[in-house]
Structure formats: structure tokens, C-alpha cells
Enzyme design. Structure first.
Site, short mmCIF file in Angstrom:
data_model
loop_
_atom_site.label_atom_id
_atom_site.label_comp_id
_atom_site.label_asym_id
_atom_site.label_seq_id
_atom_site.Cartn_x
_atom_site.Cartn_y
_atom_site.Cartn_z
N ARG A 161 0.24 14.16 13.38
CA ARG A 161 0.66 13.99 11.99
C ARG A 161 0.73 15.31 11.22
O ARG A 161 -0.03 15.53 10.25
CB ARG A 161 -0.23 12.97 11.29
CG ARG A 161 -0.31 11.67 12.07
CD ARG A 161 -0.96 10.57 11.31
NE ARG A 161 -0.04 9.90 10.41
CZ ARG A 161 -0.33 8.81 9.73
NH1 ARG A 161 -1.50 8.26 9.85
NH2 ARG A 161 0.55 8.25 8.94
N PRO A 162 1.60 16.20 11.62
CA PRO A 162 1.72 17.48 10.91
C PRO A 162 2.34 17.32 9.52
O PRO A 162 2.81 16.24 9.17
CB PRO A 162 2.64 18.28 11.82
CG PRO A 162 3.42 17.29 12.60
CD PRO A 162 2.59 16.05 12.69
N ASP A 167 4.11 0.35 12.05
CA ASP A 167 2.91 -0.25 11.46
C ASP A 167 2.70 -1.71 11.87
O ASP A 167 1.67 -2.29 11.54
CB ASP A 167 2.96 -0.14 9.93
CG ASP A 167 2.66 1.28 9.46
OD1 ASP A 167 2.24 2.11 10.28
OD2 ASP A 167 2.84 1.54 8.25
N CYS A 185 -5.71 8.02 9.01
CA CYS A 185 -5.68 7.27 10.26
C CYS A 185 -5.52 8.21 11.45
O CYS A 185 -4.74 9.16 11.43
CB CYS A 185 -4.50 6.30 10.26
SG CYS A 185 -4.97 4.61 10.02
N ASP A 244 4.50 19.94 8.41
CA ASP A 244 5.47 21.04 8.37
C ASP A 244 6.73 20.71 7.56
O ASP A 244 7.27 21.55 6.86
CB ASP A 244 5.86 21.46 9.81
CG ASP A 244 6.36 20.28 10.63
OD1 ASP A 244 5.75 19.20 10.56
OD2 ASP A 244 7.36 20.45 11.35
N LEU A 245 7.18 19.45 7.64
CA LEU A 245 8.41 19.09 6.94
C LEU A 245 8.21 19.11 5.42
O LEU A 245 9.10 19.51 4.67
CB LEU A 245 8.90 17.71 7.38
CG LEU A 245 9.22 17.58 8.88
CD1 LEU A 245 9.53 16.14 9.24
CD2 LEU A 245 10.39 18.49 9.24
N ARG A 260 -8.69 -0.46 4.34
CA ARG A 260 -7.79 0.52 3.73
C ARG A 260 -6.44 -0.11 3.44
O ARG A 260 -5.70 0.39 2.58
CB ARG A 260 -7.59 1.71 4.68
CG ARG A 260 -8.82 2.57 4.87
CD ARG A 260 -8.49 3.80 5.68
NE ARG A 260 -7.14 4.22 5.37
CZ ARG A 260 -6.24 4.59 6.28
NH1 ARG A 260 -6.53 4.60 7.55
NH2 ARG A 260 -5.04 4.94 5.90
N LYS A 303 0.84 -1.21 0.00
CA LYS A 303 0.00 0.00 0.00
C LYS A 303 0.87 1.26 0.00
O LYS A 303 0.63 2.18 -0.77
CB LYS A 303 -0.89 -0.01 1.25
CG LYS A 303 -1.55 1.33 1.53
CD LYS A 303 -2.47 1.28 2.73
CE LYS A 303 -1.82 1.60 4.05
NZ LYS A 303 -1.54 3.02 4.28
N ASN A 304 1.88 1.25 0.87
CA ASN A 304 2.67 2.47 1.04
C ASN A 304 3.64 2.73 -0.11
O ASN A 304 4.29 3.78 -0.14
CB ASN A 304 3.42 2.43 2.38
CG ASN A 304 2.46 2.60 3.54
OD1 ASN A 304 1.27 2.88 3.34
ND2 ASN A 304 2.96 2.42 4.76
C1 UD1 Z 1 4.03 6.66 6.45
C2 UD1 Z 1 3.18 5.45 6.22
C3 UD1 Z 1 2.57 4.97 7.52
C4 UD1 Z 1 3.68 4.75 8.57
C5 UD1 Z 1 4.58 5.96 8.68
C6 UD1 Z 1 5.78 5.74 9.58
C7 UD1 Z 1 2.37 5.79 3.98
C8 UD1 Z 1 1.22 6.05 3.08
N1 UD1 Z 1 2.14 5.78 5.28
O1 UD1 Z 1 3.17 7.68 6.96
O2 UD1 Z 1 1.89 3.75 7.27
O3 UD1 Z 1 3.08 4.49 9.81
O4 UD1 Z 1 5.07 6.35 7.38
O5 UD1 Z 1 6.50 4.64 9.15
O6 UD1 Z 1 3.47 5.56 3.52
N2 UD1 Z 1 6.06 14.32 10.98
C9 UD1 Z 1 6.26 15.64 11.31
N3 UD1 Z 1 6.15 16.58 10.30
C10 UD1 Z 1 5.88 16.24 9.01
C11 UD1 Z 1 5.69 14.88 8.70
C12 UD1 Z 1 5.79 13.93 9.71
O7 UD1 Z 1 6.50 15.98 12.46
O8 UD1 Z 1 5.81 17.13 8.16
C13 UD1 Z 1 6.14 13.29 12.06
C14 UD1 Z 1 4.78 12.61 12.26
O9 UD1 Z 1 3.95 13.35 13.11
C15 UD1 Z 1 5.19 11.29 12.87
C16 UD1 Z 1 6.53 11.01 12.20
O10 UD1 Z 1 6.98 12.24 11.65
O11 UD1 Z 1 5.37 11.41 14.24
C17 UD1 Z 1 6.46 9.97 11.11
O12 UD1 Z 1 5.60 10.38 10.10
P1 UD1 Z 1 5.84 10.04 8.57
O13 UD1 Z 1 7.08 9.25 8.42
O14 UD1 Z 1 5.71 11.31 7.80
O15 UD1 Z 1 4.61 9.14 8.27
P2 UD1 Z 1 3.65 9.19 7.02
O16 UD1 Z 1 4.43 9.50 5.78
O17 UD1 Z 1 2.47 9.99 7.34
#
Ligand code: UD1
Length: 426
Positions: free
Chosen positions: A125-126, A311, A120, A128-129, A403, A25-26
Site C-alpha cells: 500500500r504505497p 473489499d 489494514c 507514491d501516486l 473499523r 465508511k469509504n
Molecule cells: C481504498 C479503500 C479500500 C479498498 C481500496 C481498493 C478507503 C478508505 N479504502 O483504499 O477499502 O480496498 O480503495 O478498492 O476508501 N497504490 C499504489 N500507489 C499509491 C496508492 C495505491 O501503488 O500511491 C496501489 C495499492 O498498493 C493497491 C492499489 O493501488 O495495490 C489500490 O489502492 P487504492 O485504490 O489506493 O486503495 P486505498 O485508497 O488505500
């Protein structure tokens, strides 16, 4: 799937037989989004049959792409006529991963306007990055209530980007945005997940120039345009881990096919530590998991890849609830990923949480209960617990599980599990 639909899981004997893992999926979601960057026909194989994939396909179609299934798991996509950079808000709201269309749209059209992503319910889950990275590439980003826009009137320019955390989604979005930017982009502290490597392989086949995916430093040299290609999605390591854990918790023997063992080393290691027999048949992409006794408690700590995957945390915790002795979990990736704990406790599990740590005292037996799939992987954990609980476990909010698990009922039933969807009349 209606609100009245429940997944009924009954105590099942040891699971036995084989199961073929679907495409990840990812990987599928960002790769579908990346197809927006190309102007020629793209064929994607091993596309998993999931509601999240359907949402992404609807977004692509809505933007003007032609998307059709050639067979059950092969898609043909032509983004040549895509003419909108504004994905529909109501679809974006349904799934957090939809935000990865932002990078490709910004890169191709110099503009992307969307809604803050849904998905989910596992913490803040911000984004900002993602936005900081777009800014570094020369875009102007803006958040106005829940509308997010990124605009680069003169095109994106390569840049050095350091991610404060190796975010999977941000790495993907920025990698895609940089493919058509002018000059060189370096993403430091990039995510190293196998799905990042899969996306990079796909983009390179389309003509992108990306090096270093799978390491913490990814270098992208911008190209003028991307073309068509054919690509097979990498196997879903989390789906594989879930069926391996199903074998372990039911004291069964399952042959998991189409799996890459090196992608799930921590899960294999922890299963072995618990007393499972795990055999890898490398040449055949097969892992056999066998458990013939009650397993022992262990500890896991979730980390970005190559650490233990967040996950698979809830599914592993389901196993721990019936292991001998005490187990420990530390969740370091998401701040709110223990919603399955309350549900497992309804089934008789003994778990104490404090902050991001959980202690699990193994019990001899779980009992069936009415429980809620609070998120995708929490739902999977409840299925595993339901397979060994006395009586019947009735799981609500099943749409979360669909999903992320392709052909869920067929695959579990093929291993001898007793589960089915049922409408509840009250
Ligand atoms: C992806 C996966 C999800 C998995 C996660 C971590 C997909 C579609 N989903 O989610 O299944 O659980 O990786 O392995 O691939 N964060 C920030 N700022 C940002 C982005 C992220 O602070 O701009 C933080 C998030 O709040 C979280 C952490 O980084 O605590 C990891 O998030 P991230 O790796 O971005 O996960 P996703 O890409 O959403």
C-alpha cells in the site's frame, strides 16, 4: 476492545428479516477530511458508527475543528478555526485512510506534515501516486524516515495528472488538493468508485467546481474558498454485500435496505450465477437475497470499480468454501489479500493459493475454530463462515471488524444470527 475479547459466532439457522445499511465508511472518511477545506458549518448525515470514523473525528478535533454529534448518525463540523497542518502522528498511525487529510491541509494551508499511514495489513500500500500528484500541483514533497511533508510556498497550481493505477485514495487526495489550486486540474485514469462521486458531490455543494467524477477523467477548476453545506453519505456497498452474502451462505432470505444496486452489480451477478435469487426493488433502494439450496461454485476476479470489489473478495470466498464444486478467485488490486485463507482452512475449508489466484473446493461442512481477523474484510469472512460452521467459532483481533461494520452485533442478531462478544480468561 481488549486483546482478550473474542467474537463468538455459533452455527445459526437461515438468516431472515431485514437490515438497514449504514453510510459508507469509504465515503465518510474522505468527506470528513474534506470538511477541513471549508470555513463554515457543515452537517453530515448517515455517518456510520465505526472506530475508523472516531479516529478521523479525533484528527479533525486535534487540528482545531469543532466536531459534535447532533444525533447518533449526524455530525456538525466547523473547520473555521483549524490552525494546524500537522495531524498527530499517533492517530495517523492507526488508519491508512487518515492520509486523505493531506490534500485538504496542503490546499488550505500550503503545507502538510504527517506520518506514513498505518491501517489494514493487506500488502505494501504505497503512497507514491498521492505524492507524485502533489508534486505535479506544484508542492515539494519529502519523505524523511516515516515523516512525510508536502509544502507549496506560493500555493498550488492546476495541472494534468495521470495516475499509473486508478487509486481511490490518490484520486480523493488530489481532487481535494486541486479544489483550492489556481486554474484547472485534470486527473486522468482516476478511480471511478461511487465514493469518489459522493466526495465530488459534497465538494461541489461546498462551492468546488468538479466535473467528471465517476469517469476516468476528472476536471477540477480551482476556486478561492469553500463554504458550508449539508450532505448525506451514500450507502455502504460493501456492508450491503456482506449481509447479502450472509443470506446466501445461511440459505436464508434477507431484505437489505438503503442499498444502491448499481453500486454492487458484480456481487449481484455472481450471487445469481451461484444460484441465489436476487430481487431488486429499485424505487425503495431495497435488495432481497434468497437462497434455498446449496449454491454452486463460481469464479471472481477483483478489479477497480466497476469490477468486482476487492473489499468483498474474502466474504465471497467464505461462501465459496461451502458451495458445490470448485470456485476460483483472482485478486488483482492488492498483492497480499489472502490472509483469510489460512483462517478459513482452520475451519475445514479446502483452498489452494498460488500467487494472486486461489482455487476453492467446496466442502459439505465447516467446523468452528479459533481464528484471527487478520484485517477488516477477512474478519467479516470469518463471521460468515462461523454462521454455518458446526459448533463455535472464536474470532480474535475483533477491533479490525469494528473499523468497518456499524452496529455489527445488533444487525446480525436482528437477522437471527447467534453471535456475541466474550472475554476469554486465559
Ligand atoms: C481504498 C479503500 C479500500 C479498498 C481500496 C481498493 C478507503 C478508505 N479504502 O483504499 O477499502 O480496498 O480503495 O478498492 O476508501 N497504490 C499504489 N500507489 C499509491 C496508492 C495505491 O501503488 O500511491 C496501489 C495499492 O498498493 C493497491 C492499489 O493501488 O495495490 C489500490 O489502492 P487504492 O485504490 O489506493 O486503495 P486505498 O485508497 O488505500
Amino acid at each position: 476492545m481488549s486483546d482478550k475479547e473474542r467474537l463468538i459466532v455459533k452455527k445459526s439457522g437461515p438468516l431472515k428479516g431485514k437490515v438497514k445499511i449504514s453510510g459508507a465508511k469509504n465515503s465518510a472518511l474522505p468527506i470528513l477530511a474534506a470538511s477541513l477545506l471549508g470555513t463554515e458549518e457543515i452537517i453530515i448525515e448517515e455517518v456510520p458508527n465505526l472506530t475508523d470514523v472516531e479516529i478521523m473525528i479525533s484528527i479533525l478535533k486535534n487540528l482545531g475543528a469543532k466536531v459534535e454529534y447532533i444525533d447518533k448518525s449526524t455530525l456538525r463540523i466547523d473547520s473555521g478555526n483549524v490552525n494546524s497542518f500537522q495531524p498527530p502522528f499517533e492517530l495517523m498511525d492507526k488508519m491508512r485512510a487518515s492520509f486523505v487529510v493531506m490534500g485538504p491541509l496542503l490546499s488550505r494551508f500550503g503545507s502538510a506534515v504527517t506520518k506514513a499511514p498505518g491501517g489494514c495489513n493487506i500488502g505494501e500500500r504505497p503512497i507514491d501516486l498521492h505524492l507524485k500528484g502533489f508534486d505535479a500541483l506544484g508542492a515539494k514533497t519529502n519523505i524523511d524516515f516515516d515523516e512525510i511533508s508536502a509544502i507549496s510556498e506560493n500555493g498550488l497550481k492546476g495541472s494534468n495528472i495521470y495516475l499509473d493505477f486508478p487509486s481511490v485514495g490518490a484520486t480523493e487526495n488530489l481532487m481535494m488538493a486541486a479544489t483550492l489550486a489556481k486554474g484547472e486540474t485534470i486527473i486522468e485514469n482516476a478511480a471511478k468508485e461511487p465514493e469518489i462521486v459522493d466526495l465530488s458531490n459534497f465538494l461541489n455543494k461546498m462551492g468546488a467546481k468538479i466535473k467528471g467524477a465517476g469517469t476516468s477523467s476528472i476536471i477540477i477548476n480551482g476556486v478561492e474558498k469553500l463554504t458550508g453545506t449539508t450532505h448525506t453519505i451514500v450507502p455502504d456497498r460493501i456492508e450491503a454485500a456482506t449481509y447479502m452474502l450472509a443470506a446466501a451462505i445461511t440459505k436464508g432470505e434477507v431484505r437489505v435496505e438503503n442499498v444502491i444496486a448499481s453500486h454492487i452489480r458484480p456481487v449481484i451477478a455472481k450471487l445469481i450465477e451461484s444460484g441465489c435469487i436476487v430481487k431488486e426493488l429499485e424505487d425503495d433502494d431495497v435488495i432481497i437475497v434468497k437462497a434455498n439450496k446449496r449454491l454452486k461454485g463460481t469464479s471472481i476476479k477483483t478489479l477497480p470499480y466497476p469490477g468486482f470489489p476487492t473489499d468483498a473478495q474474502s466474504q465471497f470466498m467464505a461462501l465459496m468454501t461451502v458451495c458445490e464444486g470448485e470456485s476460483h478467485v483472482k485478486e488483482t488490486v492488492f498483492e497480499n489479500r489472502y490472509m483469510h485463507v489460512a483462517e478459513l482452512k482452520k475451519m475445514g475449508a479446502s483452498i489452494i493459493t498460488e500467487g494472486n489466484e486461489a482455487a476453492i473446493m467446496g466442502v459439505e461442512k465447516l467446523k468452528g475454530a479459533d481464528v484471527e481477523a487478520t484485517d477488516l474484510r477477512a474478519g467479516a469472512a470469518l463471521i460468515l463462515a462461523g454462521l454455518v460452521a458446526e459448533g463455535e467459532t472464536r474470532i480474535s483481533n475483533v477491533y479490525h471488524i469494528l473499523r468497518g461494520y456499524s452496529d455489527l452485533i445488533e444487525k446480525f442478531k436482528g437477522l437471527g444470527a447467534n453471535l456475541e462478544f466474550k472475554k476469554i480468561e486465559k
